[in-house]
Design a protein around this motif. Structure first.
Motif, PDB file in Angstrom:
ATOM      1  N   GLY A 252       0.876  -0.971   0.125  1.00 39.43           N
ATOM      2  CA  GLY A 252      -0.042  -0.065   0.029  1.00 39.43           C
ATOM      3  C   GLY A 252       0.891   1.273  -0.218  1.00 39.43           C
ATOM      4  N   LEU A 253       0.065   2.310   0.160  1.00 42.54           N
ATOM      5  CA  LEU A 253       0.806   3.767   0.265  1.00 42.54           C
ATOM      6  C   LEU A 253       0.266   4.361   1.372  1.00 42.54           C
ATOM      7  CD1 LEU A 253       0.677   4.843  -3.789  1.00 42.54           C
ATOM      8  CD2 LEU A 253       2.673   3.857  -2.332  1.00 42.54           C
ATOM      9  N   ASN A 254       1.333   5.174   1.774  1.00 42.02           N
ATOM     10  CA  ASN A 254       0.504   6.474   2.827  1.00 42.02           C
ATOM     11  C   ASN A 254       0.467   7.756   2.305  1.00 42.02           C
ATOM     12  OD1 ASN A 254       3.242   7.258   2.359  1.00 42.02           O
ATOM     13  ND2 ASN A 254       3.736   7.109   4.729  1.00 42.02           N
ATOM     14  N   GLY A 255       0.144   8.758   3.168  1.00 47.96           N
ATOM     15  CA  GLY A 255      -0.300   9.904   2.484  1.00 47.96           C
ATOM     16  C   GLY A 255       0.851  10.574   1.990  1.00 47.96           C
ATOM     17  N   GLY A 256       2.098  10.650   2.581  1.00 48.21           N
ATOM     18  CA  GLY A 256       3.483  10.804   2.079  1.00 48.21           C
ATOM     19  C   GLY A 256       3.399  12.699   2.020  1.00 48.21           C
ATOM     20  N   TYR A 257       4.338  12.737   1.227  1.00 51.31           N
ATOM     21  CA  TYR A 257       4.601  14.506   1.329  1.00 51.31           C
ATOM     22  C   TYR A 257       4.713  14.709  -0.399  1.00 51.31           C
ATOM     23  CZ  TYR A 257       7.502  18.624   1.128  1.00 51.31           C
ATOM     24  OH  TYR A 257       7.848  19.919   0.707  1.00 51.31           O
ATOM     25  N   ALA A 258       4.175  16.198  -0.658  1.00 53.72           N
ATOM     26  CA  ALA A 258       4.210  16.248  -2.131  1.00 53.72           C
ATOM     27  C   ALA A 258       4.561  17.740  -2.058  1.00 53.72           C
ATOM     28  CB  ALA A 258       2.816  16.169  -2.635  1.00 53.72           C
ATOM     29  N   ASN A 259       5.444  18.130  -3.024  1.00 55.78           N
ATOM     30  CA  ASN A 259       5.870  19.413  -3.330  1.00 55.78           C
ATOM     31  C   ASN A 259       6.291  19.377  -4.734  1.00 55.78           C
ATOM     32  OD1 ASN A 259       7.236  21.926  -3.516  1.00 55.78           O
ATOM     33  ND2 ASN A 259       7.706  21.751  -1.321  1.00 55.78           N
ATOM     34  N   THR A 260       5.861  20.282  -5.626  1.00 53.68           N
ATOM     35  CA  THR A 260       5.863  20.712  -7.026  1.00 53.68           C
ATOM     36  C   THR A 260       7.534  21.190  -7.115  1.00 53.68           C
ATOM     37  OG1 THR A 260       4.902  22.614  -7.175  1.00 53.68           O
ATOM     38  CG2 THR A 260       3.814  20.423  -7.839  1.00 53.68           C
ATOM     39  N   GLU A 261       8.037  21.638  -6.082  1.00 49.79           N
ATOM     40  CA  GLU A 261       9.614  22.229  -6.096  1.00 49.79           C
ATOM     41  C   GLU A 261      10.221  21.579  -5.457  1.00 49.79           C
ATOM     42  OE1 GLU A 261       9.132  26.467  -5.097  1.00 49.79           O
ATOM     43  OE2 GLU A 261       8.065  26.925  -7.082  1.00 49.79           O
ATOM     44  N   LEU A 262       9.979  20.113  -5.314  1.00 49.43           N
ATOM     45  CA  LEU A 262      10.781  19.065  -4.334  1.00 49.43           C
ATOM     46  C   LEU A 262      12.522  19.309  -4.747  1.00 49.43           C
ATOM     47  CD1 LEU A 262      10.072  16.633  -2.547  1.00 49.43           C
ATOM     48  CD2 LEU A 262      10.405  15.435  -4.371  1.00 49.43           C
ATOM     49  N   THR A 263      13.195  19.062  -3.705  1.00 51.46           N
ATOM     50  CA  THR A 263      14.668  19.124  -3.544  1.00 51.46           C
ATOM     51  C   THR A 263      15.090  17.855  -2.577  1.00 51.46           C
ATOM     52  OG1 THR A 263      14.857  20.479  -1.717  1.00 51.46           O
ATOM     53  CG2 THR A 263      14.773  21.475  -3.833  1.00 51.46           C
ATOM     54  N   ALA A 264      16.021  17.539  -2.758  1.00 49.60           N
ATOM     55  CA  ALA A 264      16.835  16.445  -1.817  1.00 49.60           C
ATOM     56  C   ALA A 264      16.680  17.052  -0.560  1.00 49.60           C
ATOM     57  CB  ALA A 264      18.210  15.899  -2.115  1.00 49.60           C
ATOM     58  N   ASP A 265      16.870  18.280  -0.089  1.00 46.48           N
ATOM     59  CA  ASP A 265      16.678  18.798   1.046  1.00 46.48           C
ATOM     60  C   ASP A 265      15.399  18.566   1.820  1.00 46.48           C
ATOM     61  OD1 ASP A 265      19.584  19.525   1.370  1.00 46.48           O
ATOM     62  OD2 ASP A 265      19.166  21.497   0.786  1.00 46.48           O
ATOM     63  N   LEU A 266      14.261  18.763   1.072  1.00 45.53           N
ATOM     64  CA  LEU A 266      13.176  18.639   1.515  1.00 45.53           C
ATOM     65  C   LEU A 266      12.626  17.267   1.624  1.00 45.53           C
ATOM     66  CD1 LEU A 266      11.158  21.411  -1.032  1.00 45.53           C
ATOM     67  CD2 LEU A 266      11.422  21.395   1.393  1.00 45.53           C
ATOM     68  N   VAL A 267      13.018  16.307   0.791  1.00 40.30           N
ATOM     69  CA  VAL A 267      13.006  15.117   1.220  1.00 40.30           C
ATOM     70  C   VAL A 267      13.278  14.629   2.548  1.00 40.30           C
ATOM     71  CG1 VAL A 267      13.332  12.570   0.582  1.00 40.30           C
ATOM     72  CG2 VAL A 267      12.884  14.073  -1.250  1.00 40.30           C
ATOM     73  N   GLY A 268      14.683  14.870   2.882  1.00 45.41           N
ATOM     74  CA  GLY A 268      15.225  14.818   4.262  1.00 45.41           C
ATOM     75  C   GLY A 268      14.450  15.424   5.353  1.00 45.41           C
TER      76      GLY A 268
END
Length: 296
Positions: A252-268
């Protein structure tokens, strides 16, 4: 009441352990059974006709119908299916149970072990199913029961085995879409039971004894019988089963995080949100799944 009167089933790897238990239960419920077993070791070496012949003898002695087949699932799946057609004239059920296990750290000639596991577990499962497919369509109530593993969550020094079992999960889930309009249901079990394979595994002796005392193969086979029956109401599912407990094994999948200006720092920065199990939602059943949303 589940009945297999008039039905013909193939059970691969049915000379011992789980496979033998499955074959004997299906026969006791009325199925004519092809007991397939190469008769090799749990690690995939050697061959013998004795295991399959002994199970067939038990079934016949109990009043059932069965024939033995000694073909390799990876080398001659067509021969296994031909045994069913030659002996009984049709085929309704395939139980893909044959497997091996070579515990192997990810070092040395690991690729040889990975290839061997894929040949037996995945190519064997896919090959027998492919050979059986036209007959399962003709049945109108064709059923395929595959065997994956609870170790899909990860297990040390079992990369070849677990990887091959993961391929079977994907195969089951995906082929179920094609089977549905043809009247064929494809499901899988993820069993834990005492067997020759567990006895020969590098496990603590007290755990092996616990398995012998509490996790008999006979408590897995009823799940196989349901999934193989005409009355089976599910498709593309994996049921974990051990010691009489049966659970849905899900991705399955969770709600996660979304950002159309995603960066490696934001993932962390948002990794806790990305891994948040509290918002986890299992994938829908095959008949409910909205494929337009997959991958988005």
């Amino acid at each position: 009441m589940v009945s297999f009167e008039g039905k013909v089933a193939i059970v691969t790897g049915a000379g011992r352990g789980l496979g033998a238990s499955h074959a004997k239960l299906l026969a006791s419920l009325g199925a004519s059974v092809v007991v397939n077993d190469l008769g090799g070791s749990a690690t995939g070496t050697g061959a013998s006709t004795a295991p399959a012949e002994e199970v067939v003898a038990e079934i016949i002695a109990a009043g059932g119908r069965a024939v033995a087949n000694f073909d390799s699932v990876s080398e001659n799946p067509e021969g296994i299916v031909a045994s069913a057609i030659d002996a009984f004239g049709k085929l309704d059920v395939v139980v893909n149970n044959a497997g091996i296990n070579q515990a192997h750290a990810f070092e040395g000639d690991i690729m040889a072990s990975i290839r061997k596991h894929m040949e037996v577990h995945f190519y064997g499962t896919a090959g027998v199913t492919a050979a059986a497919w036209p007959h399962l369509i003709a049945s109108g109530e064709g059923r395929v029961v595959n065997t994956t593993s609870p170790t899909l969550v990860g297990f040390p020094e079992q990369t070849p085995y677990v990887s091959a079992k993961g391929a079977i999960l994907a195969f089951t889930r995906t082929l179920a879409f094609e089977g549905a309009p043809l009247g064929i249901k494809i499901n899988a079990i993820a069993p834990t039971a005492a067997s020759r394979m567990s006895d020969e595994a590098d496990l603590p002796e007290d755990f092996k004894q616990f398995m012998r005392d509490n996790l008999p193969a006979s408590l897995v086979s009823p799940v196989v019988a349901y999934l193989a029956s005409a009355g089976c109401a599910i498709n593309g599912e994996v049921l974990e089963t051990q010691g009489g407990a049966v659970k849905r094994f899900v991705l399955g999948l969770n709600g996660g995080y979304a950002n159309t200006e995603l960066t490696a720092d934001l993932v962390g920065e948002h990794i806790a949100e990305i891994l948040d199990a509290s918002t986890h939602v299992p994938f829908a059943t095959i008949d409910q799944q909205d494929l337009s949303a997959v991958g988005k």
